[in-house]
Each structure stands twice: as structure tokens, then as C-alpha cells.
Design an enzyme around this catalytic site. Sequence first.
Site, PDB file in Angstrom:
ATOM      1  N   GLU A   1       2.609   7.864   1.759  1.00 38.72           N
ATOM      2  CA  GLU A   1       1.597   8.168   1.528  1.00 38.72           C
ATOM      3  C   GLU A   1       0.582   7.186   1.894  1.00 38.72           C
ATOM      4  O   GLU A   1      -0.489   7.292   2.411  1.00 38.72           O
ATOM      5  CB  GLU A   1       1.243   8.722   0.105  1.00 38.72           C
ATOM      6  N   GLU A   2       0.879   5.970   1.526  1.00 38.19           N
ATOM      7  CA  GLU A   2       0.152   4.740   1.912  1.00 38.19           C
ATOM      8  C   GLU A   2       0.042   4.789   3.474  1.00 38.19           C
ATOM      9  O   GLU A   2      -1.180   4.501   3.937  1.00 38.19           O
ATOM     10  CB  GLU A   2       0.735   3.389   1.416  1.00 38.19           C
ATOM     11  N   ARG A   3       0.910   5.012   4.138  1.00 38.91           N
ATOM     12  CA  ARG A   3       0.964   4.931   5.613  1.00 38.91           C
ATOM     13  C   ARG A   3       0.057   5.961   6.358  1.00 38.91           C
ATOM     14  O   ARG A   3      -0.597   5.854   7.341  1.00 38.91           O
ATOM     15  CB  ARG A   3       2.353   4.573   6.288  1.00 38.91           C
TER      16      ARG A   3
ATOM     17  N   LEU B   1      -3.562   5.094   5.447  1.00 45.42           N
ATOM     18  CA  LEU B   1      -4.053   3.996   6.263  1.00 45.42           C
ATOM     19  C   LEU B   1      -4.391   4.493   7.659  1.00 45.42           C
ATOM     20  O   LEU B   1      -5.204   4.037   8.437  1.00 45.42           O
ATOM     21  CB  LEU B   1      -2.938   2.697   6.389  1.00 45.42           C
TER      22      LEU B   1
ATOM     23  N   GLN C   1       6.487   5.983  -1.825  1.00 42.44           N
ATOM     24  CA  GLN C   1       4.958   5.669  -2.082  1.00 42.44           C
ATOM     25  C   GLN C   1       4.522   5.132  -0.857  1.00 42.44           C
ATOM     26  O   GLN C   1       3.468   5.380  -0.557  1.00 42.44           O
ATOM     27  CB  GLN C   1       4.756   4.829  -3.270  1.00 42.44           C
TER      28      GLN C   1
END
Lengths: 383, 256
Positions: free
Chosen positions: A241-243, A246, A238
Site C-alpha cells: 500500500e505504501e508503494r 507513493l 503494508q
Amino acid sequence: MKFTDEHHALYKTVKEFGENEIKPFSEEWEKAGIYPAHEIFKKMGDLDLLGITKDPKYGGTGLDYSFSVVFAEALGHACNASAIMSIGVQTDMATPALDKYGSDLIKKEFLAPSISGDYVAALAVSEPNSGSDVASIKTSAKKDGDDYIINGQKMWITNATQADYFCVLVNTSNDSVHHNKSLIVVPSNTPGLSVGDKIDKIGMRASDTAPVYFDNVRVPQAYRIGEEGAGFTMQMKQFQEERLFLTASTLIAMENCIKDTIEYCTERKAFGKSILDNQVIHFRLAELQTELEALRALTYKACDRFVDGKDVTMLASMAKLKSGRLIREVTDSCLQYWGGMGFTTENPVSQQYRDGRLQSIGGGTDEIMLQIICKHMDTLPKK
Amino acid sequence: MKIAVLTKAIPSYESSIRIDSSSTWIDESVVNFVVNESDSYALEEALQIKEKLDNGSEVVVVTMGSQDNTSKVLKDGLAKGADRAIFIQNEDSNTDPLSIAKLFSQNLKDENFDLVFSGLQSDDLGSGQTGVLIGELLGMSTATLGIETDIQDGKIKIKRELESGWFQWVTLPFPASVSIQSGINEPRYPSLKGIMGAKRKESKVIDGQLSDDPKQNFINLFVPKTEKATEKIEGDVDGIVAKLMDILKNKLRVIS
């Protein structure tokens, strides 16, 4: 990345949405220390913007991740990093595992209303003593009949005061730290769950960040995402995708910062000429723009590989690391050229300077990104 | 009810416009084309009428021009909710409103639209004539400057914006051609599902030829020269006042 007409059209919708529905209220929200997540999410849900890659069975559009990167980049036009980060929590941080590994029951109950914009989601991983070192979290979930009883504390939780549910990483067994964790969905109105006071931060001031406490919080085991013990692995996936989100979401902020500075330096006269005419300034801005384009290329490359189903942990970490460092460079250099005006609070460059500082901390610090990259390069000290 | 919405691709305000080598048009290769602003309001009005009637009405976006400039405009309309599109392909630089209206009319005649909505005027040329001329050519009742619409009893009521804060309600029988003023509603954003579904909607392409005898031509386009000049008036007071009055009245025409 190859952009189709649909990518361009999505970019236009998101850009116009950000410019009309977020940007004009930015100052008001920054002063209030919060923004109306439910109101904004509902509007975005109506435009299908909260489930771009998600399962169509639950209201998503089921597109590949390149559309998410376009979405994240275009969101930059909203010019409010707090709201952008909060939206990213909803789309790319708290819900990817739920979408990929969740059961039909929890997808119907939590994913569908997150995609429609009726629910605000939050991700609860960090703890007071476990930020970068995710494996060392202490919050636990003990089985009791068909339920889990959760105890512990989470920290730095974005959307905390407005969230309808939390995607919580907990220890569910005494196995090794990488195999004892599970992700569990916990509704915010569950007895025993409480949200602490909003944390006063130097930037991202319109984002509500708070600790969340779990005191014998009982939730059905059916609220667990995927297999028990697979939480750490799911969370690591997960994080890709977060990185990527961002990173992509900061590109326009940096671009705007450079553009605004060029405009200001053109108007601003000193010693009989525009200060932009000083080589030290126009060369520096050219360097920053070059770095920005390089970061954009890296982001797109990581996205392409992710779309191809490859593991992009290293590339996403590189992009996140570079974005954290570059936004600090861009905003610091630009702020310098604004002189005294740059040191005031009411201009876009100083806000980006304050907001951008989080990029090297949130979603994994620069140091953790370096550690991940080193691991992939096999350069960490051998035990 | 069948509603046609005329949309035009115009150069974006953000584009850097320069005149081409013929000095009769702009260099389109460096311009980003977008939907004409008041056409967006016309489309929104049509979509709202369709939704309100909820009787299977149809909204068709219609445009004319080159493929490169107009494809995004049509897709934007389809993504917002138009049912299909008609694209009259034409690379001609003829900007004569009557020629354009004739070409539209020829190709829309057999469609038998109940309503033709157009934006009040295009933001590039500002003629404001196409909708009115089409109304005349197709034998439709016509109104301009619509700021509110109401469909009832087989007719359309239009609130028209007049000058000095005055308004006028007119009732038109169908078929009608109405030009819509900007700002009368809140144009929707295209949703993602709308964007993805646009390519599956019907888009009819027609090769169109504008009249080779336009009533209006651009002879020369140029950027106005800005000049700064100071005129010094000398003499006695009466002479200076007389000279100043003459300039204000006859040269600058700011007093009469």
C-alpha cells in the site's frame, strides 16, 4: 480501473481540499521546515479522508483500494510533496497493519483517532544501519511480565516530531530474521521514548523527519499488532500500500511539472521564437507525458489486482521504481528548459526536482525494488 | 422548515468553450459542467440554517437541464448534506428566464417550501432573475443580494448588499424567495461518507417542458473580434485637440 461517480466526487473533494487548505500555505511551511499535521489531519478526518479503506467500526469507510489510489492521485493537486507524504504515512504506511491485524483494544485506542484526525501516526522501521535491509534491524522488545521493554533507535521517521504514536518494527525473539519481528504501537509520550532533532534535508522540507530513540520503553504486550513474530510479513504487506500510494501521489506532480514547463516554454522567447517550438523540447515533453501515462496505467493495473485480493508486491515495486526514475527524469528535463529560472529555489519545478529525488530512496530504494522484481522473475543469482 | 436550493450546472471556467454549429449556443459535448458558484453559497446557507434550527428541517436541491450536465451537480448537493433532490429534466436550449421560472414554479408549487434560495445569478448567463420570478409566481416575499440571514419569530431577516458599501436589513414573512450573494459563508467540501450516501437519497425526476413562446432568444452567438488599429491625428495643435476631444467624448465615451 473503472471510475464511478463516487470516484470522481472523491477526486474533486480531495483536489479542492488540497488546492485550498494546503497549496496556499506551501511556501510558508517549506520555510518553517514543518507543517501543521494535527490541523490538516483534523480537517481531513472531518471529511472521512483518513480512513477510506479502514474498518467502519472505527470510523473508516470500508471502501476498496481504488478509492485510496484516487485519493493519493488527487492529493497531488496540493502541490506540496511534504504534506502529501505525511498524509500518506497516516493513511497508507503506519495504519494498514493496525487496521487489518490489530486487536479491538488498539484499534479503539489508536486507529479510531487516526481516522478522525485527532492523532498523527508515524511508521518506525528504518534504523541507522538498517534501511533497505529491513530484516537486519536491531531494535528489540523483551517481555517483562505483561509488557515489552523496547530498546534501540529508529531513523528517517516522517511525522516524528508531531506523532502521537509510532508503529514500530522490533525484534521480539531470537528466531530467524523473518520470523522474529513484531509491529508494536508505542505512544510518543511513553517514558524513555525521545525524538531527536529534525533532519535538515535537500527536499521535502516541510516534512518533519527525525530519529526516534527507545531507552527501556515499557509498553503493554497488548499494544502488539497481530501475532508475535509476524511483524516482518505484515510490514512487507503494508509496503504494497505504501508503494502504491507513493506512486499514485506523484502523478499530478509530474503532470504539473510538464504543464508548467509547456507554459513557460511557450512564453519564453529565444532567437525570435518560443523555445517550445524547438523540436528537441516539444518532442522531449511528449516523451515524458507518454511515460507518465504508462506509469499511470501500471499503477491502475496494480491497484485493480490489489482490489481483487492478489499479491501485487512485484507490480507495486515496479510502479514505485518507475515513479522514482520518472520523476527524476521529468523534473530534470523540465528544469533544464527553465534555464536560470529553474536553478532558483522559488519555482514549482525546482521544488519538485528536490522533493522528487526522495522517490527513489524513501519507501524502499530503487535497488531494493529491482531486487524484489528480480526475485519475482527468479533471476537472482542462485546460492 | 422546508428549504429549496436552486442549483444550476454551468460550464467550468477550465473548459475550452466553443460555439456550436447553430451559432445560438455552445458545444456542450466538450464542456465540463460544474455547480454555479453562488448556488454553492446558497446551499451552504440553507444547510447552516437547518443545522442551527436542529428541528428536522429539510433541504432539497433542485435543478433543471439535461441528465448529462446536471447529475454531478445534484449528487454534489446531496453529498454535502441536502436531504433529497428534484431534477426537472429538460433538454431544451430555451434560456428565457420567465419560461424557466414558470417551469420551476409549476413543479415546486405543491412542495410548499418555506424558503427558496438561489444563487445571485448564474455565471454563464448572468440574468439574476430566476429566484425573483419564482418568488413572484409562487406569491412569496422576495429579496435579492442576501449576504446574511437570520431566522427568528417565524420570519427571515436578510442583510442585503446595496451599492457603494451600503447595506439594508429586510424582514420577510414565509414563504420567501431569496437570492444569495457569493462569499457569504464557506461552502463545505462533500465528505466521503456524504459522497457514498448520496446515491441512497431520494432524487425525484420530473419531465419538464419549457414554454414554446419564450420572451427571449439567442439569435446569434459570436466571439468578439479583436482588432488593432492606429488612428493618426494630424493638423495644427488646436485641430488635433478638438479632434481628440471629439473621439474621447463621442467615440470612446470616456469623458462627457
